[in-house]
Structure formats: structure tokens, C-alpha cells
Design an enzyme around this catalytic site. Structure first.
Site, PDB file in Angstrom:
ATOM      1  N   HIS A   1       0.842  -1.202   0.000  1.00 23.82           N
ATOM      2  CA  HIS A   1       0.000   0.000   0.000  1.00 23.82           C
ATOM      3  C   HIS A   1       0.873   1.247   0.000  1.00 23.82           C
ATOM      4  CE1 HIS A   1       1.133  -0.352   4.230  1.00 23.82           C
ATOM      5  NE2 HIS A   1       0.821   0.925   4.374  1.00 23.82           N
TER       6      HIS A   1
ATOM      7  N   ARG B   1       5.211   6.739  14.113  1.00 24.47           N
ATOM      8  CA  ARG B   1       5.124   7.295  12.762  1.00 24.47           C
ATOM      9  C   ARG B   1       4.641   8.736  12.781  1.00 24.47           C
ATOM     10  NH1 ARG B   1       0.818   5.008   8.634  1.00 24.47           N
ATOM     11  NH2 ARG B   1      -0.374   6.799   9.300  1.00 24.47           N
TER      12      ARG B   1
ATOM     13  N   ASP C   1       0.462   5.150   1.917  1.00 24.74           N
ATOM     14  CA  ASP C   1      -0.395   5.789   2.920  1.00 24.74           C
ATOM     15  C   ASP C   1      -1.143   6.977   2.317  1.00 24.74           C
ATOM     16  OD1 ASP C   1       0.799   4.014   4.704  1.00 24.74           O
ATOM     17  OD2 ASP C   1       2.262   5.486   5.399  1.00 24.74           O
TER      18      ASP C   1
ATOM     19  N   HIS D   1       4.725   0.268   0.312  1.00 23.93           N
ATOM     20  CA  HIS D   1       5.430  -0.467   1.360  1.00 23.93           C
ATOM     21  C   HIS D   1       4.542  -1.558   1.935  1.00 23.93           C
ATOM     22  CE1 HIS D   1       3.602   3.064   3.356  1.00 23.93           C
ATOM     23  NE2 HIS D   1       3.454   2.297   4.400  1.00 23.93           N
TER      24      HIS D   1
HETATM   25  C1  OGA Z   1       2.822   2.618   8.228  1.00 22.45           C
HETATM   26  C2  OGA Z   1       3.222   1.273   7.876  1.00 22.45           C
HETATM   27  C3  OGA Z   1       5.043  -0.227   8.192  1.00 22.45           C
HETATM   28  C4  OGA Z   1       5.707  -0.917   9.327  1.00 22.45           C
HETATM   29  O1  OGA Z   1       3.155   3.065   9.338  1.00 22.45           O
HETATM   30  O2  OGA Z   1       2.202   3.288   7.397  1.00 22.45           O
HETATM   31  O3  OGA Z   1       2.759   0.755   6.905  1.00 22.45           O
HETATM   32  O4  OGA Z   1       6.669  -1.638   9.037  1.00 22.45           O
HETATM   33  N1  OGA Z   1       4.162   0.735   8.660  1.00 22.45           N
HETATM   34  O5  OGA Z   1       5.284  -0.765  10.462  1.00 22.45           O
HETATM   35 MN    MN Z   2       1.699   2.345   5.691  1.00 23.16          MN
END
Ligand code: OGA
Ligand code: MN
Length: 275
Positions: free
Chosen positions: A95, A265, A97, A250
Site C-alpha cells: 500500500h 510514525r 499511505d 510499502h
Molecule cells: C505505516 C506502515 C510499516 C511498518 O506506518 O504506514 O505501513 O513496518 N508501517 O510498520
Molecule cells: Mn503504511
């Protein structure tokens, strides 16, 4: 700043900088690394939550996702967490974000806080390389096409995220996410052409039914998830990844059952995107 490639098409590893102090020309150089390579993992960082927020503000604006509980104690920081006893993880499918926003987030700064003993890597894939791999004919077809993006099916009660750690905080929220974007966009800084659909949030091509959309969308998802366009970020204590949501997809690996993983994040504000 020492820079080593992580994959042939995407990703660099950077050592020799401290994000807590980075500003001015050195920050601009790091930005270009992220825009050109899609993702940078910066090792050996000492970055408190307050320094994480201050660094994100020096980069640009911060986007707060109204559907994503912050949990961390800081409103700007979303905690991406999987508990020991949890089965499903956040971000476990390919995906990008926030593609359901009118002005999608530029990217994210993800800080490793608690890591499982092994596993829990994050994979990234290059949407520039995926676009380049298409035939001239398919590129021409995609050139006039827009796609509709939404997150309602994921965040709604019973949707995918109701099975993750986000569930408790999400109930009862009004959901109405929708944006239309060109299927092929130009990177706002580098000008590179990028495939801009994803399997999580793209529901259909504008003017097409879902049924008509699926065969082509599935094909594009297959191209985007080819191994040769990927790199793997293996987390270590002190690792920080900064990625460009326009230029990459990712996927968070879910291969550490029985262990806890906690990431912080911050989502960075983007600029309008166009074909
Ligand atoms: C995000 C995500 C990836 C992870 O925070 O958007 O997809 O490895 N995280 O935690
Ligand atoms: Mn993500």
C-alpha cells in the site's frame, strides 16, 4: 553522510548523520535522497518523541490521520503497534499511505521503538520502476485514466483494521474518504513518472465499474510488487526510515508472532499531485 543502495530500484541506507540536529543544506540533501530513491533508512539515531516532532516540522508540515489513534501520548505521533497476542498487523499488504486524501501525504518518518528478536522487516517497492516496465501501449492507455481511492472499506467496522490494534479506538467514527487521482503522476520534485494506484485504497478507475477495473488493476499490482523493484528495510535499534508515498509502496512483514513491535510514525504533508 554515507549512502549505500538497499536495492537496485529503490532504497538507500544512510549513516553518519543525526536527524535530531539536521537542518539547512544537509536536510535538503537528505530530502533529495528520499525523493530520488523512494526510501532512506538512517541508522544509529537518538531521536526522542519531541525531537521526532521537531525534525518533522523542520522537514515541512505534519498530517494527522483522523482514523488512526495516536496512542503514543503525542498527538502528532501515530503508534504502529502489534501486541504479542495479535494476529493481524497494520500495513501488512502492499500500500501507500493516504492516497485517499485530496493532497496525499508526502511520506512518513517511522522510528523503531520496540522490535521483535527477528523479522518485522518493511519492504518497499519503486513505482517509478513499475511504470517504466510497462509497454508503450499500456502507458498510452493509462495516460488518460484517473482512479478513485478510498479507505472506508478498511477503516469501517468489520474492515481489515478492525482486526488490528486500531480496533478499539475506531468504532463509531464517520467515514467518508474519497479522492480521484491520475493513474500516472509526475513526482512533484524530480518529475519522474510514477504508477499511482495501490491495492489497499484504489477502488476503481473513474468511469469504469469495479468489475471492469479489477483485471487491469490486478495486473498493475502484480507489476508493482515484482521482487526486482523492491528493497527490504531490516530494522535495528536506532533505525529511522523516511519514505516517499508518491514514489513507493510499502508492506510490513507479519512474521514475528508472539512478539511485540512498536513503531512511531509521523506523516509529512504533501503537495498537490498531477499527471
Ligand atoms: C505505516 C506502515 C510499516 C511498518 O506506518 O504506514 O505501513 O513496518 N508501517 O510498520
Ligand atoms: Mn503504511
Amino acid at each position: 553522510m554515507n549512502i549505500t543502495p538497499l536495492g537496485a530500484a529503490v532504497g538507500v541506507e544512510i549513516t553518519g548523520i543525526q536527524l535530531a540536529e539536521l537542518e539547512g543544506a544537509a536536510l535538503d540533501a537528505l530530502k533529495m535522497q528520499v525523493y530520488e530513491n523512494g526510501v532512506a533508512v538512517i541508522r544509529d539515531q537518538e531521536l526522542s518523541p519531541d525531537q521526532h516532532i521537531a525534525f518533522a516540522k523542520r522537514w515541512g508540515g505534519i498530517d494527522v490521520n483522523p482514523f488512526f489513534p495516536t496512542n503514543s501520548g503525542w498527538p502528532e505521533i501515530a503508534e504502529v503497534r502489534k501486541a504479542e497476542d495479535q494476529k493481524d498487523n497494520i500495513g501488512g499488504g502492499w500500500h501507500t499511505d493516504h492516497s485517499f486524501d485530496q493532497v496525499p501525504a508526502m511520506g512518513s518518518i517511522l522510528v523503531a521503538r520496540e522490535l521483535p528478536p527477528v523479522g518485522g522487516d518493511t519492504l518497499f517497492s519503486s513505482m517509478g520502476a513499475a511504470y517504466d516496465a510497462l509497454s508503450v501501449g499500456l502507458k498510452q492507455t493509462l495516460a488518460g485514466l484517473n482512479a478513485v481511492h478510498s479507505a472506508d472499506h478498511i477503516y469501517q467496522p468489520g474492515g481489515y483494521y478492525s482486526k488490528t490494534d486500531l480496533a478499539d479506538e475506531m468504532t463509531g467514527q464517520e467515514l467518508s474518504t474519497r479522492a480521484v487521482h491520475p493513474v500516472v503522476i509526475r513526482h512533484p520534485v524530480t518529475g519522474r513518472k510514477l504508477l499511482y494506484i495501490n491495492g489497499a485504497f484504489t477502488t476503481h478507475f473513474e468511469g469504469w465499474t469495479r468489475e471492469e477495473t479489477l483485471p487491469l488493476l490486478r495486473y498493475l499490482i502484480e507489476v508493482g510488487s515484482r521482487e526486482q523493484f523492491q528493497c527490504c528495510v531490516q530494522w535495528e535499534p536506532g533505525s529511522v526510515a523516511i519514505w516517499d508515498n508518491r514514489a513507493t509502496w510499502h508492506l510490513a512483514m507479519n512474521d514475528y508472532h508472539g512478539h511485540r513491535r512498536v513503531m512511531h510514525r509521523i506523516t509529512l504533508t504533501g503537495e498537490p499531485i498531477a499527471a
